[in-house]
Design a protein around this motif. Structure first.
Motif, PDB file in Angstrom:
ATOM      1  N   VAL A 196      -7.342   9.208  -0.378  1.00 50.13           N
ATOM      2  CA  VAL A 196      -6.923   8.366   0.756  1.00 50.13           C
ATOM      3  C   VAL A 196      -5.509   7.846   0.510  1.00 50.13           C
ATOM      4  O   VAL A 196      -4.663   7.867   1.407  1.00 50.13           O
ATOM      5  CB  VAL A 196      -7.922   7.214   0.985  1.00 50.13           C
ATOM      6  N   GLN A 197      -5.243   7.397  -0.716  1.00 46.72           N
ATOM      7  CA  GLN A 197      -3.896   6.894  -1.028  1.00 46.72           C
ATOM      8  C   GLN A 197      -2.865   8.011  -0.893  1.00 46.72           C
ATOM      9  O   GLN A 197      -1.748   7.793  -0.434  1.00 46.72           O
ATOM     10  CB  GLN A 197      -3.848   6.288  -2.432  1.00 46.72           C
ATOM     11  N   ARG A 198      -3.252   9.223  -1.283  1.00 40.71           N
ATOM     12  CA  ARG A 198      -2.337  10.357  -1.125  1.00 40.71           C
ATOM     13  C   ARG A 198      -2.097  10.653   0.356  1.00 40.71           C
ATOM     14  O   ARG A 198      -0.975  10.979   0.759  1.00 40.71           O
ATOM     15  CB  ARG A 198      -2.866  11.601  -1.835  1.00 40.71           C
ATOM     16  N   ALA A 199      -3.130  10.508   1.173  1.00 38.67           N
ATOM     17  CA  ALA A 199      -2.959  10.705   2.618  1.00 38.67           C
ATOM     18  C   ALA A 199      -1.976   9.687   3.191  1.00 38.67           C
ATOM     19  O   ALA A 199      -1.156  10.021   4.055  1.00 38.67           O
ATOM     20  CB  ALA A 199      -4.315  10.622   3.322  1.00 38.67           C
ATOM     21  N   VAL A 200      -2.025   8.447   2.687  1.00 37.34           N
ATOM     22  CA  VAL A 200      -1.058   7.427   3.101  1.00 37.34           C
ATOM     23  C   VAL A 200       0.335   7.862   2.662  1.00 37.34           C
ATOM     24  O   VAL A 200       1.291   7.800   3.443  1.00 37.34           O
ATOM     25  CB  VAL A 200      -1.418   6.042   2.514  1.00 37.34           C
ATOM     26  N   ILE A 253       0.844  -1.197   0.000  1.00 32.22           N
ATOM     27  CA  ILE A 253       0.000   0.000   0.000  1.00 32.22           C
ATOM     28  C   ILE A 253       0.879   1.246   0.000  1.00 32.22           C
ATOM     29  O   ILE A 253       0.668   2.175  -0.792  1.00 32.22           O
ATOM     30  CB  ILE A 253      -0.957  -0.012   1.213  1.00 32.22           C
ATOM     31  N   GLN A 254       1.866   1.270   0.861  1.00 32.64           N
ATOM     32  CA  GLN A 254       2.758   2.430   0.934  1.00 32.64           C
ATOM     33  C   GLN A 254       3.587   2.573  -0.341  1.00 32.64           C
ATOM     34  O   GLN A 254       3.770   3.686  -0.837  1.00 32.64           O
ATOM     35  CB  GLN A 254       3.665   2.319   2.159  1.00 32.64           C
ATOM     36  N   ASP A 255       4.074   1.462  -0.886  1.00 30.62           N
ATOM     37  CA  ASP A 255       4.844   1.515  -2.127  1.00 30.62           C
ATOM     38  C   ASP A 255       3.999   2.041  -3.274  1.00 30.62           C
ATOM     39  O   ASP A 255       4.462   2.847  -4.083  1.00 30.62           O
ATOM     40  CB  ASP A 255       5.408   0.142  -2.492  1.00 30.62           C
ATOM     41  N   PHE A 256       2.752   1.582  -3.376  1.00 31.25           N
ATOM     42  CA  PHE A 256       1.878   2.084  -4.430  1.00 31.25           C
ATOM     43  C   PHE A 256       1.666   3.582  -4.282  1.00 31.25           C
ATOM     44  O   PHE A 256       1.739   4.331  -5.255  1.00 31.25           O
ATOM     45  CB  PHE A 256       0.517   1.373  -4.424  1.00 31.25           C
ATOM     46  N   ALA A 257       1.421   4.030  -3.058  1.00 36.22           N
ATOM     47  CA  ALA A 257       1.158   5.452  -2.830  1.00 36.22           C
ATOM     48  C   ALA A 257       2.355   6.318  -3.222  1.00 36.22           C
ATOM     49  O   ALA A 257       2.180   7.485  -3.574  1.00 36.22           O
ATOM     50  CB  ALA A 257       0.797   5.686  -1.362  1.00 36.22           C
ATOM     51  N   ARG A 258       3.543   5.746  -3.218  1.00 34.13           N
ATOM     52  CA  ARG A 258       4.757   6.495  -3.581  1.00 34.13           C
ATOM     53  C   ARG A 258       5.190   6.261  -5.032  1.00 34.13           C
ATOM     54  O   ARG A 258       6.223   6.767  -5.461  1.00 34.13           O
ATOM     55  CB  ARG A 258       5.893   6.081  -2.659  1.00 34.13           C
ATOM     56  N   SER A 259       4.409   5.509  -5.785  1.00 36.75           N
ATOM     57  CA  SER A 259       4.827   5.092  -7.118  1.00 36.75           C
ATOM     58  C   SER A 259       4.460   6.090  -8.218  1.00 36.75           C
ATOM     59  O   SER A 259       3.581   6.942  -8.047  1.00 36.75           O
ATOM     60  CB  SER A 259       4.198   3.745  -7.465  1.00 36.75           C
ATOM     61  N   GLU A 260       5.120   5.916  -9.344  1.00 37.79           N
ATOM     62  CA  GLU A 260       4.801   6.705 -10.531  1.00 37.79           C
ATOM     63  C   GLU A 260       3.402   6.351 -11.035  1.00 37.79           C
ATOM     64  O   GLU A 260       2.680   7.213 -11.530  1.00 37.79           O
ATOM     65  CB  GLU A 260       5.839   6.453 -11.622  1.00 37.79           C
ATOM     66  N   ARG A 288      -6.629  -5.616  -5.470  1.00 39.14           N
ATOM     67  CA  ARG A 288      -5.284  -6.191  -5.307  1.00 39.14           C
ATOM     68  C   ARG A 288      -4.681  -5.782  -3.968  1.00 39.14           C
ATOM     69  O   ARG A 288      -3.989  -6.567  -3.334  1.00 39.14           O
ATOM     70  CB  ARG A 288      -4.357  -5.731  -6.431  1.00 39.14           C
ATOM     71  N   MET A 289      -4.921  -4.558  -3.555  1.00 41.64           N
ATOM     72  CA  MET A 289      -4.284  -4.044  -2.347  1.00 41.64           C
ATOM     73  C   MET A 289      -5.049  -4.399  -1.070  1.00 41.64           C
ATOM     74  O   MET A 289      -4.433  -4.542  -0.018  1.00 41.64           O
ATOM     75  CB  MET A 289      -4.132  -2.527  -2.453  1.00 41.64           C
ATOM     76  N   TYR A 290      -6.362  -4.539  -1.157  1.00 42.05           N
ATOM     77  CA  TYR A 290      -7.155  -4.682   0.060  1.00 42.05           C
ATOM     78  C   TYR A 290      -7.999  -5.945   0.127  1.00 42.05           C
ATOM     79  O   TYR A 290      -8.106  -6.553   1.171  1.00 42.05           O
ATOM     80  CB  TYR A 290      -8.071  -3.466   0.236  1.00 42.05           C
ATOM     81  N   VAL A 291      -8.606  -6.368  -0.950  1.00 37.95           N
ATOM     82  CA  VAL A 291      -9.534  -7.492  -0.895  1.00 37.95           C
ATOM     83  C   VAL A 291      -8.819  -8.821  -0.819  1.00 37.95           C
ATOM     84  O   VAL A 291      -9.203  -9.686  -0.048  1.00 37.95           O
ATOM     85  CB  VAL A 291     -10.505  -7.474  -2.102  1.00 37.95           C
ATOM     86  N   GLU A 292      -7.758  -9.004  -1.596  1.00 35.15           N
ATOM     87  CA  GLU A 292      -7.066 -10.289  -1.613  1.00 35.15           C
ATOM     88  C   GLU A 292      -6.591 -10.692  -0.230  1.00 35.15           C
ATOM     89  O   GLU A 292      -6.693 -11.843   0.147  1.00 35.15           O
ATOM     90  CB  GLU A 292      -5.900 -10.260  -2.596  1.00 35.15           C
ATOM     91  N   GLU A 293      -6.133  -9.735   0.539  1.00 31.02           N
ATOM     92  CA  GLU A 293      -5.682 -10.050   1.892  1.00 31.02           C
ATOM     93  C   GLU A 293      -6.861 -10.487   2.751  1.00 31.02           C
ATOM     94  O   GLU A 293      -6.777 -11.450   3.485  1.00 31.02           O
ATOM     95  CB  GLU A 293      -5.006  -8.832   2.514  1.00 31.02           C
ATOM     96  N   PHE A 297       0.856   5.616  -9.200  1.00 32.70           N
ATOM     97  CA  PHE A 297      -0.073   6.421  -8.398  1.00 32.70           C
ATOM     98  C   PHE A 297      -0.091   7.855  -8.896  1.00 32.70           C
ATOM     99  O   PHE A 297      -1.171   8.439  -9.059  1.00 32.70           O
ATOM    100  CB  PHE A 297       0.289   6.395  -6.911  1.00 32.70           C
ATOM    101  N   ASP A 298       1.076   8.440  -9.138  1.00 35.00           N
ATOM    102  CA  ASP A 298       1.132   9.827  -9.616  1.00 35.00           C
ATOM    103  C   ASP A 298       0.309  10.004 -10.886  1.00 35.00           C
ATOM    104  O   ASP A 298      -0.480  10.947 -10.994  1.00 35.00           O
ATOM    105  CB  ASP A 298       2.582  10.252  -9.891  1.00 35.00           C
ATOM    106  N   ARG A 299       0.484   9.099 -11.840  1.00 32.50           N
ATOM    107  CA  ARG A 299      -0.246   9.198 -13.117  1.00 32.50           C
ATOM    108  C   ARG A 299      -1.742   8.995 -12.913  1.00 32.50           C
ATOM    109  O   ARG A 299      -2.559   9.728 -13.479  1.00 32.50           O
ATOM    110  CB  ARG A 299       0.283   8.173 -14.118  1.00 32.50           C
ATOM    111  N   THR A 300      -2.103   8.010 -12.098  1.00 30.77           N
ATOM    112  CA  THR A 300      -3.513   7.723 -11.858  1.00 30.77           C
ATOM    113  C   THR A 300      -4.171   8.873 -11.116  1.00 30.77           C
ATOM    114  O   THR A 300      -5.296   9.280 -11.442  1.00 30.77           O
ATOM    115  CB  THR A 300      -3.674   6.400 -11.072  1.00 30.77           C
ATOM    116  N   PHE A 301      -3.484   9.417 -10.134  1.00 30.95           N
ATOM    117  CA  PHE A 301      -4.012  10.545  -9.379  1.00 30.95           C
ATOM    118  C   PHE A 301      -4.233  11.743 -10.308  1.00 30.95           C
ATOM    119  O   PHE A 301      -5.306  12.355 -10.288  1.00 30.95           O
ATOM    120  CB  PHE A 301      -3.045  10.926  -8.239  1.00 30.95           C
ATOM    121  N   GLN A 302      -3.245  12.055 -11.117  1.00 31.20           N
ATOM    122  CA  GLN A 302      -3.369  13.194 -12.024  1.00 31.20           C
ATOM    123  C   GLN A 302      -4.502  12.983 -13.023  1.00 31.20           C
ATOM    124  O   GLN A 302      -5.298  13.882 -13.272  1.00 31.20           O
ATOM    125  CB  GLN A 302      -2.052  13.444 -12.769  1.00 31.20           C
TER     126      GLN A 302
END
Length: 168
Positions: free
Chosen positions: A82-86, A16-23, A141-146, A25-30
């Motif tokens: 929420v991901q940006r808050a993380v 979750i943290q790695d995704f929030a810091r990833s490129e 992938r990030m939340y349901v599978e677990e 995420f940046d592209r999807t957020f934008q």
């Protein structure tokens, strides 16, 4: 056995943290924020004008689809925020797993589109649906599978089992 559960939860938090810091995420957020802005501009401007030219049935369909579009984009934007808050350390990754922060309203966000709607609305509907589906995939992938106990990475799972078996 509990150790494996703890390790899986810790691994998921890292994902979750790695995704929030990833490129990605940046592209999807934008993309998400740009689409929210573009949609608001359309619905308040040319979309409003186009809707006045529609038949009564098409105008009703336009109203319904514009609400679906708005709901879909607000779900995506909320999830991305929420991901940006993380990412920014304003929320622990564990909290982002709570149902209230997850992508929702799937039954509203996924539906049939009327073909006799203005092309501007149809384009926004298509783009927003594709974005929603990508974010839905990420969310699962990030939340349901677990939560379902599925193995998030089968290769890593096999490596961990070999390491345990041979004491590596």
């Amino acid at each position: 056995m509990n150790e494996g559960i703890v390790q899986a939860g810790a691994w998921r938090t890292d994902v979750i943290q790695d995704f929030a810091r990833s490129e990605l995420f940046d592209r999807t957020f934008q993309e998400g924020m740009d689409l929210v802005e573009e949609t608001a501009t359309y619905l308040d401007g040319s979309g409003r004008q186009e809707s006045k030219l529609l038949s009564r049935n098409a105008a009703l369909a336009y109203a319904g689809e514009s609400m679906r579009l708005t709901t879909r984009l607000m779900q995506v934007a909320s999830w991305l925020l929420v991901q940006r808050a993380v990412r920014e350390g304003d929320m622990p990754a564990e909290n982002a797993r709570e149902d209230r922060y997850r992508l929702g309203a799937e039954d509203v966000c996924r539906g049939a589109t009327e073909e006799d709607l203005p092309s501007g609305l149809l384009i926004l509907l298509d783009r927003s649906e594709r974005l929603y589906e990508r974010v839905r995939h990420l969310d699962r992938r990030m939340y349901v599978e677990e939560a379902e106990g599925e193995t998030p990475n089968p290769v890593q799972n096999q490596f961990d089992r070999l390491q345990a078996a041979f004491g590596g």
